[in-house]
Design a protein around this motif. Structure first.
Motif, PDB file in Angstrom:
ATOM      1  N   LYS A 190       0.712  -0.982  -0.097  1.00 57.90           N
ATOM      2  CA  LYS A 190      -0.174  -0.001   0.108  1.00 57.90           C
ATOM      3  C   LYS A 190       0.880   1.282  -0.001  1.00 57.90           C
ATOM      4  N   GLY A 191       0.449   2.117  -0.952  1.00 57.21           N
ATOM      5  CA  GLY A 191       1.269   3.519  -1.092  1.00 57.21           C
ATOM      6  C   GLY A 191       2.424   3.699  -1.779  1.00 57.21           C
ATOM      7  N   GLU A 192       2.723   2.552  -2.234  1.00 55.11           N
ATOM      8  CA  GLU A 192       4.067   2.225  -3.366  1.00 55.11           C
ATOM      9  C   GLU A 192       3.495   2.152  -4.703  1.00 55.11           C
ATOM     10  N   THR A 193       4.513   2.852  -5.479  1.00 57.14           N
ATOM     11  CA  THR A 193       4.534   2.632  -6.847  1.00 57.14           C
ATOM     12  C   THR A 193       5.492   1.304  -7.131  1.00 57.14           C
ATOM     13  N   TYR A 194       5.126   0.832  -8.592  1.00 57.38           N
ATOM     14  CA  TYR A 194       5.974  -0.218  -9.072  1.00 57.38           C
ATOM     15  C   TYR A 194       7.526   0.127  -8.730  1.00 57.38           C
ATOM     16  N   VAL A 195       7.910   1.271  -9.022  1.00 57.89           N
ATOM     17  CA  VAL A 195       9.335   1.673  -9.242  1.00 57.89           C
ATOM     18  C   VAL A 195       9.749   1.760  -7.729  1.00 57.89           C
ATOM     19  N   SER A 196       9.019   2.678  -7.180  1.00 55.04           N
ATOM     20  CA  SER A 196       9.462   2.711  -5.538  1.00 55.04           C
ATOM     21  C   SER A 196       9.547   1.248  -4.702  1.00 55.04           C
ATOM     22  N   TRP A 197       8.602   0.773  -5.043  1.00 56.47           N
ATOM     23  CA  TRP A 197       8.679  -0.823  -4.568  1.00 56.47           C
ATOM     24  C   TRP A 197       9.855  -1.405  -4.939  1.00 56.47           C
ATOM     25  N   MET A 198      10.065  -1.531  -6.176  1.00 59.59           N
ATOM     26  CA  MET A 198      11.396  -2.332  -6.749  1.00 59.59           C
ATOM     27  C   MET A 198      12.578  -1.782  -6.236  1.00 59.59           C
ATOM     28  N   GLN A 199      12.676  -0.220  -5.931  1.00 61.47           N
ATOM     29  CA  GLN A 199      13.711   0.235  -5.504  1.00 61.47           C
ATOM     30  C   GLN A 199      14.048   0.032  -4.039  1.00 61.47           C
ATOM     31  N   ALA A 200      13.086   0.021  -3.413  1.00 61.35           N
ATOM     32  CA  ALA A 200      13.149  -0.480  -2.062  1.00 61.35           C
ATOM     33  C   ALA A 200      13.573  -1.861  -1.719  1.00 61.35           C
ATOM     34  N   ASN A 201      13.172  -3.039  -2.813  1.00 59.39           N
ATOM     35  CA  ASN A 201      13.665  -4.340  -2.735  1.00 59.39           C
ATOM     36  C   ASN A 201      15.336  -4.069  -3.065  1.00 59.39           C
ATOM     37  N   ILE A 202      15.495  -3.577  -4.063  1.00 58.68           N
ATOM     38  CA  ILE A 202      16.974  -3.539  -4.363  1.00 58.68           C
ATOM     39  C   ILE A 202      17.958  -2.874  -3.279  1.00 58.68           C
ATOM     40  N   GLU A 203      17.468  -1.726  -2.561  1.00 58.28           N
ATOM     41  CA  GLU A 203      18.194  -1.272  -1.649  1.00 58.28           C
ATOM     42  C   GLU A 203      18.263  -2.371  -0.372  1.00 58.28           C
ATOM     43  N   ALA A 204      17.161  -3.048  -0.100  1.00 59.38           N
ATOM     44  CA  ALA A 204      17.186  -4.161   0.944  1.00 59.38           C
ATOM     45  C   ALA A 204      18.234  -4.985   0.467  1.00 59.38           C
ATOM     46  N   LEU A 205      18.288  -5.698  -0.661  1.00 58.25           N
ATOM     47  CA  LEU A 205      19.169  -6.473  -1.052  1.00 58.25           C
ATOM     48  C   LEU A 205      20.541  -6.175  -0.834  1.00 58.25           C
ATOM     49  N   SER A 206      21.038  -4.836  -1.511  1.00 58.98           N
ATOM     50  CA  SER A 206      22.015  -4.318  -1.514  1.00 58.98           C
ATOM     51  C   SER A 206      22.454  -4.181   0.030  1.00 58.98           C
ATOM     52  N   ALA A 207      21.609  -3.658   0.823  1.00 60.96           N
ATOM     53  CA  ALA A 207      22.119  -3.727   2.287  1.00 60.96           C
ATOM     54  C   ALA A 207      22.446  -4.821   3.200  1.00 60.96           C
ATOM     55  N   ALA A 208      21.793  -5.976   2.661  1.00 60.04           N
ATOM     56  CA  ALA A 208      21.887  -7.323   3.384  1.00 60.04           C
ATOM     57  C   ALA A 208      23.214  -7.813   2.806  1.00 60.04           C
ATOM     58  N   LEU A 209      23.531  -7.626   1.596  1.00 57.41           N
ATOM     59  CA  LEU A 209      24.859  -7.992   0.973  1.00 57.41           C
ATOM     60  C   LEU A 209      25.950  -7.322   1.641  1.00 57.41           C
ATOM     61  N   ALA A 210      25.783  -6.179   1.942  1.00 53.47           N
ATOM     62  CA  ALA A 210      27.008  -5.340   2.547  1.00 53.47           C
ATOM     63  C   ALA A 210      27.439  -5.708   4.019  1.00 53.47           C
TER      64      ALA A 210
END
Length: 316
Positions: A296-316
């Motif tokens: 709720k409240g997300e666009t496709y792009v903001s949602w995917m960006q959040a997923n990518i950022e979460a993945l990057s942070a976890a790898l770091a």
């Protein structure tokens, strides 16, 4: 859903919808000079359609809640009525949202249908997902194909173009608007590609474990390697028990020190999923969760960006 249950669902849908549809004339608001009526199987495609269509469209997403599973969703007579009035229908295809085929058959709509799976670079050349056979078991899962194509930026780019093209045919007066919106959306997708390339540059070849194949395309585009035993992810996705030997293999992988991230699905779970989460916690492996529908409240792009950022942070 098995054949007999799906057959009963479609028969009940047709019967229940007879009274609902009685007296409703064919056609749509778009045909009468109003806004085009777009129906999407899930809110993922609904949001993309709204972004491309802008003020010229009204969008209805049949599945819009995290509590609804498109794999087993049973549509209502109201859903059939909505599809009957559609100017454009957007589905995922590949067996993911097979209920759409039943709605198209039962409603008798002649609206064009965009099937995202068929626009995927990974779609098998000999696969069959033709709406000439809508409502039949031909819309079951395509063997060897990951149907969660909205996690693939290239596929979504192709879907957005297809939406713009179809809307332009239906409403030529707004064709330039649709093209401009699609171009802007494409630029945002380029940003996602760049973020994925950054992960690949820093972490390419590193291993991840996914309880389900939902974010598989995103993981691949980030240059990461999925080491999940296929039997494990298939069992979890089908809500079946994981064989003890397969579970042991999964736990050994997570505890072996090479898996960098565990990825789960926010919309499913079970004892085996919890077991690998516990193992990840024990061995210091970060766990992140992705969903199948748009939060709720997300666009496709903001949602995917959040997923990518979460993945990057976890790898770091």
């Amino acid at each position: 859903m098995n054949r007999s249950r799906r057959a009963l669902t479609l028969l009940g849908l047709a019967a229940a919808s007879t009274l609902v549809l009685a007296g409703c004339a064919g056609g749509s608001a778009g045909a009468d000079g109003g806004r085009l009526q777009v129906v999407a199987s899930t809110n993922v495609y609904g949001q993309i359609a709204a972004e491309i269509g802008g003020d010229a469209v009204d969008v209805t997403s049949i599945v819009s809640s995290a509590s609804q599973d498109p794999h087993s969703f049973e549509p209502s007579a109201r859903d059939q009525l909505i599809v009957s009035k559609a100017d454009l229908v957007i589905e995922n295809g590949g067996g993911y949202d097979a209920f759409v085929a039943g709605l198209i058959d039962a409603s008798g709509t002649k609206a064009p249908v965009i099937t995202a799976a068929e626009l995927s670079p990974a779609w098998p050349a000999d696969a069959h997902d033709d709406h000439a056979d809508a409502g039949h078991e031909d819309h079951a899962h395509v063997e060897g194909f990951n149907e969660h194509v909205w996690y693939d930026v290239d596929t979504v780019r192709a879907v957005s173009k297809a939406i713009a093209d179809q809307l332009s045919e239906l409403d030529p007066a707004h064709a330039s608007d649709f093209a401009a919106n699609a171009k802007a959306f494409g630029a945002d997708l380029d940003g996602l590609d760049a973020a994925l390339a950054d992960i690949e540059s820093a972490h390419g070849g590193e291993q991840v474990f996914m309880t389900e194949p939902v974010p598989g395309y995103l993981v691949e585009d980030a240059g990461l390697v999925n080491v999940t035993p296929e039997a494990f992810s298939e069992a979890v996705e089908e809500e079946q028990d994981v064989a003890p030997a397969t579970l042991l293999e999964a736990l050994n992988l997570i505890g072996g020190g090479s898996v960098r991230v565990l990825i789960t699905n926010t919309q499913t779970g079970g004892a085996e999923t919890q077991a690998v989460i516990d193992a990840a916690d024990e061995h210091g492996v970060p766990t992140i969760a992705f969903s199948e529908t748009l939060p709720k409240g997300e666009t496709y792009v903001s949602w995917m960006q959040a997923n990518i950022e979460a993945l990057s942070a976890a790898l770091a």
